[in-house]
Design a protein around this motif. Structure first.
Motif, PDB file in Angstrom:
ATOM      1  N   PHE A  97       0.819  -1.216   0.000  1.00 31.12           N
ATOM      2  CA  PHE A  97       0.000   0.000   0.000  1.00 31.12           C
ATOM      3  C   PHE A  97       0.849   1.260   0.000  1.00 31.12           C
ATOM      4  CE2 PHE A  97      -1.674   3.441   2.652  1.00 31.12           C
ATOM      5  CZ  PHE A  97      -2.809   3.791   1.945  1.00 31.12           C
ATOM      6  N   VAL A  98       1.925   1.232   0.758  1.00 27.10           N
ATOM      7  CA  VAL A  98       2.752   2.426   0.939  1.00 27.10           C
ATOM      8  C   VAL A  98       3.406   2.868  -0.368  1.00 27.10           C
ATOM      9  CG1 VAL A  98       4.828   3.325   2.056  1.00 27.10           C
ATOM     10  CG2 VAL A  98       3.169   1.996   3.381  1.00 27.10           C
ATOM     11  N   VAL A  99       3.915   1.918  -1.156  1.00 25.46           N
ATOM     12  CA  VAL A  99       4.661   2.283  -2.370  1.00 25.46           C
ATOM     13  C   VAL A  99       3.783   3.020  -3.379  1.00 25.46           C
ATOM     14  CG1 VAL A  99       5.921   1.396  -4.357  1.00 25.46           C
ATOM     15  CG2 VAL A  99       6.398   0.494  -2.076  1.00 25.46           C
ATOM     16  N   PRO A 100       2.677   2.441  -3.877  1.00 21.80           N
ATOM     17  CA  PRO A 100       1.860   3.192  -4.833  1.00 21.80           C
ATOM     18  C   PRO A 100       1.207   4.419  -4.212  1.00 21.80           C
ATOM     19  CG  PRO A 100       0.743   1.172  -4.207  1.00 21.80           C
ATOM     20  CD  PRO A 100       2.124   1.085  -3.646  1.00 21.80           C
ATOM     21  N   GLY A 101       0.833   4.326  -2.927  1.00 23.92           N
ATOM     22  CA  GLY A 101       0.235   5.472  -2.257  1.00 23.92           C
ATOM     23  C   GLY A 101       1.189   6.656  -2.190  1.00 23.92           C
ATOM     24  N   THR A 102       2.466   6.378  -1.935  1.00 26.71           N
ATOM     25  CA  THR A 102       3.474   7.442  -1.871  1.00 26.71           C
ATOM     26  C   THR A 102       3.701   8.067  -3.244  1.00 26.71           C
ATOM     27  OG1 THR A 102       4.587   6.358  -0.009  1.00 26.71           O
ATOM     28  CG2 THR A 102       5.855   7.974  -1.265  1.00 26.71           C
ATOM     29  N   PHE A 103       3.835   7.241  -4.271  1.00 30.55           N
ATOM     30  CA  PHE A 103       4.019   7.764  -5.624  1.00 30.55           C
ATOM     31  C   PHE A 103       2.847   8.651  -6.026  1.00 30.55           C
ATOM     32  CE2 PHE A 103       7.380   4.659  -6.124  1.00 30.55           C
ATOM     33  CZ  PHE A 103       8.198   5.200  -7.095  1.00 30.55           C
ATOM     34  N   LEU A 104       1.634   8.205  -5.740  1.00 30.36           N
ATOM     35  CA  LEU A 104       0.443   8.968  -6.116  1.00 30.36           C
ATOM     36  C   LEU A 104       0.343  10.270  -5.330  1.00 30.36           C
ATOM     37  CD1 LEU A 104      -2.251   9.171  -7.637  1.00 30.36           C
ATOM     38  CD2 LEU A 104      -3.300   7.850  -5.779  1.00 30.36           C
ATOM     39  N   ALA A 105       0.550  10.204  -4.023  1.00 28.74           N
ATOM     40  CA  ALA A 105       0.448  11.399  -3.181  1.00 28.74           C
ATOM     41  C   ALA A 105       1.482  12.450  -3.582  1.00 28.74           C
ATOM     42  CB  ALA A 105       0.613  11.009  -1.711  1.00 28.74           C
ATOM     43  N   LEU A 106       2.706  12.017  -3.848  1.00 25.50           N
ATOM     44  CA  LEU A 106       3.750  12.961  -4.240  1.00 25.50           C
ATOM     45  C   LEU A 106       3.461  13.607  -5.588  1.00 25.50           C
ATOM     46  CD1 LEU A 106       7.034  11.112  -3.151  1.00 25.50           C
ATOM     47  CD2 LEU A 106       5.970  13.115  -2.093  1.00 25.50           C
ATOM     48  N   LEU A 107       2.874  12.841  -6.512  1.00 24.24           N
ATOM     49  CA  LEU A 107       2.564  13.401  -7.826  1.00 24.24           C
ATOM     50  C   LEU A 107       1.472  14.462  -7.725  1.00 24.24           C
ATOM     51  CD1 LEU A 107       3.121  13.312 -10.856  1.00 24.24           C
ATOM     52  CD2 LEU A 107       1.381  11.517 -11.052  1.00 24.24           C
ATOM     53  N   VAL A 108       0.407  14.157  -6.997  1.00 27.43           N
ATOM     54  CA  VAL A 108      -0.678  15.128  -6.823  1.00 27.43           C
ATOM     55  C   VAL A 108      -0.166  16.363  -6.094  1.00 27.43           C
ATOM     56  CG1 VAL A 108      -2.906  15.540  -5.720  1.00 27.43           C
ATOM     57  CG2 VAL A 108      -2.486  13.372  -6.879  1.00 27.43           C
ATOM     58  N   LEU A 109       0.611  16.159  -5.041  1.00 28.61           N
ATOM     59  CA  LEU A 109       1.163  17.283  -4.283  1.00 28.61           C
ATOM     60  C   LEU A 109       2.070  18.140  -5.160  1.00 28.61           C
ATOM     61  CD1 LEU A 109       1.600  18.755  -1.583  1.00 28.61           C
ATOM     62  CD2 LEU A 109       3.456  17.145  -1.104  1.00 28.61           C
ATOM     63  N   SER A 110       2.880  17.512  -5.987  1.00 28.78           N
ATOM     64  CA  SER A 110       3.802  18.254  -6.845  1.00 28.78           C
ATOM     65  C   SER A 110       3.049  19.146  -7.825  1.00 28.78           C
ATOM     66  CB  SER A 110       4.704  17.281  -7.615  1.00 28.78           C
ATOM     67  OG  SER A 110       5.532  16.551  -6.738  1.00 28.78           O
ATOM     68  N   PHE A 111       2.008  18.611  -8.424  1.00 24.28           N
ATOM     69  CA  PHE A 111       1.218  19.419  -9.352  1.00 24.28           C
ATOM     70  C   PHE A 111       0.515  20.563  -8.622  1.00 24.28           C
ATOM     71  CE2 PHE A 111       1.440  16.027 -12.622  1.00 24.28           C
ATOM     72  CZ  PHE A 111       1.675  16.827 -13.731  1.00 24.28           C
ATOM     73  N   MET A 112       0.018  20.310  -7.429  1.00 27.18           N
ATOM     74  CA  MET A 112      -0.657  21.361  -6.671  1.00 27.18           C
ATOM     75  C   MET A 112       0.304  22.476  -6.296  1.00 27.18           C
ATOM     76  SD  MET A 112      -3.809  20.555  -6.582  1.00 27.18           S
ATOM     77  CE  MET A 112      -4.428  21.690  -5.342  1.00 27.18           C
ATOM     78  N   VAL A 113       1.521  22.110  -5.889  1.00 27.35           N
ATOM     79  CA  VAL A 113       2.525  23.121  -5.545  1.00 27.35           C
ATOM     80  C   VAL A 113       2.894  23.941  -6.773  1.00 27.35           C
ATOM     81  CG1 VAL A 113       4.913  23.473  -4.808  1.00 27.35           C
ATOM     82  CG2 VAL A 113       3.456  21.859  -3.575  1.00 27.35           C
ATOM     83  N   LEU A 114       3.105  23.274  -7.908  1.00 28.88           N
ATOM     84  CA  LEU A 114       3.435  24.003  -9.132  1.00 28.88           C
ATOM     85  C   LEU A 114       2.292  24.912  -9.541  1.00 28.88           C
ATOM     86  CD1 LEU A 114       5.311  21.513 -11.494  1.00 28.88           C
ATOM     87  CD2 LEU A 114       6.230  23.312 -10.063  1.00 28.88           C
ATOM     88  N   GLY A 115       1.058  24.428  -9.414  1.00 27.94           N
ATOM     89  CA  GLY A 115      -0.088  25.271  -9.751  1.00 27.94           C
ATOM     90  C   GLY A 115      -0.127  26.521  -8.895  1.00 27.94           C
ATOM     91  N   ASP A 116       0.180  26.377  -7.613  1.00 27.71           N
ATOM     92  CA  ASP A 116       0.195  27.540  -6.725  1.00 27.71           C
ATOM     93  C   ASP A 116       1.310  28.508  -7.095  1.00 27.71           C
ATOM     94  OD1 ASP A 116      -0.722  28.826  -4.115  1.00 27.71           O
ATOM     95  OD2 ASP A 116       1.417  28.526  -3.713  1.00 27.71           O
ATOM     96  N   ARG A 117       2.489  27.976  -7.450  1.00 27.16           N
ATOM     97  CA  ARG A 117       3.603  28.849  -7.825  1.00 27.16           C
ATOM     98  C   ARG A 117       3.319  29.575  -9.147  1.00 27.16           C
ATOM     99  NH1 ARG A 117       4.397  27.076  -3.392  1.00 27.16           N
ATOM    100  NH2 ARG A 117       6.427  26.635  -2.438  1.00 27.16           N
ATOM    101  N   VAL A 118       2.744  28.850 -10.106  1.00 31.16           N
ATOM    102  CA  VAL A 118       2.396  29.480 -11.379  1.00 31.16           C
ATOM    103  C   VAL A 118       1.367  30.578 -11.160  1.00 31.16           C
ATOM    104  CG1 VAL A 118       1.262  29.100 -13.605  1.00 31.16           C
ATOM    105  CG2 VAL A 118       2.976  27.484 -12.794  1.00 31.16           C
ATOM    106  N   ARG A 119       0.410  30.306 -10.327  1.00 29.27           N
ATOM    107  CA  ARG A 119      -0.617  31.302 -10.029  1.00 29.27           C
ATOM    108  C   ARG A 119      -0.013  32.533  -9.375  1.00 29.27           C
ATOM    109  NH1 ARG A 119      -5.426  30.098  -5.741  1.00 29.27           N
ATOM    110  NH2 ARG A 119      -6.062  32.234  -5.378  1.00 29.27           N
ATOM    111  N   SER A 120       0.988  32.348  -8.516  1.00 28.60           N
ATOM    112  CA  SER A 120       1.609  33.485  -7.844  1.00 28.60           C
ATOM    113  C   SER A 120       2.341  34.391  -8.823  1.00 28.60           C
ATOM    114  CB  SER A 120       2.577  32.992  -6.767  1.00 28.60           C
ATOM    115  OG  SER A 120       3.720  32.376  -7.351  1.00 28.60           O
TER     116      SER A 120
END
Length: 315
Positions: A284-307
């Motif tokens: 559970f941890v391996v795919p969950g970590t990959f997925l969580a990091l990908l979503v988080l990365s896009f959200m952070v980039l979206g916030d930076r682009v918006r800024s």
């Protein structure tokens, strides 16, 4: 599965955006991302996942295991298929309980499925949202009324329930393409609503009225005067849409109506791990970590682009 729009405002331009400003905007966004360590790390992770998806066959060939290949020697059949070990030189991220399939190979191919669906849905959503938003905002009247009523209906509709019902009733063949279509049908109104509002505002601006007075056709006004001023907003919306659609695909696969086994998907792997979590939490941890990091990365980039695009719109 909706696109976050809270706090998104129209960039405060004092005049018309020209084609010459587009490279400057791209350079400013890229500069901001590279100078911010967190944003740079997120960008690097997204590029890594994209590379995994693009070169999945080559990567799994190097690892030595196909994502569909069973390794019965790596599991204990007498114990119900519990893996005999974790990370190893043979299986870099361990094996799937019950089948012995290589987790690393399935993670790599799962990235391909997740990114293909998310990016394809984002492209289709953007095309539909921009087209219908421009039509409603520029022409107004009955055109605006019809498109607005359709948008309101789709936004008020219980999308997740409808997706589960439709996808479970449709044949499993080509499920990935069906996911893209269904997600896009319910996703485009959120972008179209913003494009419509900005188009209604922009068509009252002096440079648009000057173009109309000079005899420019409607298509010329829309594509050369209004659309260039929407680029920054569309860019922000795209960066916010991708993580939403990644999560949607994972959620639908988790519920059993997404990517059909044995095709690997991160959401599908998380769903399969539920029965093994207390015994093999690593699955559970391996795919969950990959997925969580990908979503988080896009959200952070979206916030930076918006800024960068709309600094005054940040709360």
């Amino acid at each position: 599965m909706t696109i976050p729009t809270t706090g998104l405002t129209v960039p405060a331009d004092s005049g018309q955006e020209t084609a010459g400003t587009t490279p400057q905007l791209r350079a400013s966004v890229l500069r901001t991302l590279l100078r911010d360590p967190v944003a740079a790390a997120c960008l690097a992770y997204i590029v890594l996942v994209l590379m995994m998806a693009a070169f999945a066959p080559l990567i799994v060939k190097v690892s030595g295991w196909d994502p569909y290949e069973f390794d019965q020697s790596a599991i204990d059949a007498n114990m119900g298929g519990i893996p005999l070990g974790g990370f190893s030189g043979s299986h870099w991220l361990g094996v799937e309980p019950g089948t012995g399939r290589d987790i690393f190979a399935r993670i790599v191919y799962g990235a391909r499925a997740s990114m293909l669906i998310a990016i394809s849905a984002t492209v289709l959503t953007t095309l539909l949202g921009v087209v219908f938003g421009l039509l409603a905002g520029y022409f107004g009247g009955r055109t605006d009324m019809v498109i607005s009523r359709v948008m309101e209906f789709l936004m008020a509709f219980p999308a997740l329930i409808f997706m589960i019902a439709v996808l479970s009733a449709l044949p499993a063949d080509d499920r990935q393409y069906l996911l893209v279509v269904v997600i896009s049908v319910f996703g485009w109104p959120y972008l179209a609503r913003i494009v419509r509002g900005q188009t209604m505002s922009l068509k009252q601006r002096e440079f648009v009225e000057a173009a109309v007075a000079s005899g420019a056709s409607r298509s010329t006004v829309v594509f050369t005067e209004i659309l260039p001023n929407l680029r920054s907003t569309i860019l922000v919306m795209v960066t916010l849409a991708v993580p939403g659609y990644i999560g949607t695909e994972a959620g639908l696969s988790f519920l059993g109506v997404g990517v059909v086994p044995p095709t690997p998907s991160w959401g599908q792997m998380i769903a399969s791990s539920v029965n093994w979590y207390s015994v093999v939490p690593l699955y559970f941890v391996v795919p969950g970590t990959f997925l969580a990091l990908l979503v988080l990365s896009f959200m952070v980039l979206g916030d930076r682009v918006r800024s960068v695009v709309d600094p005054k719109g940040r709360s």
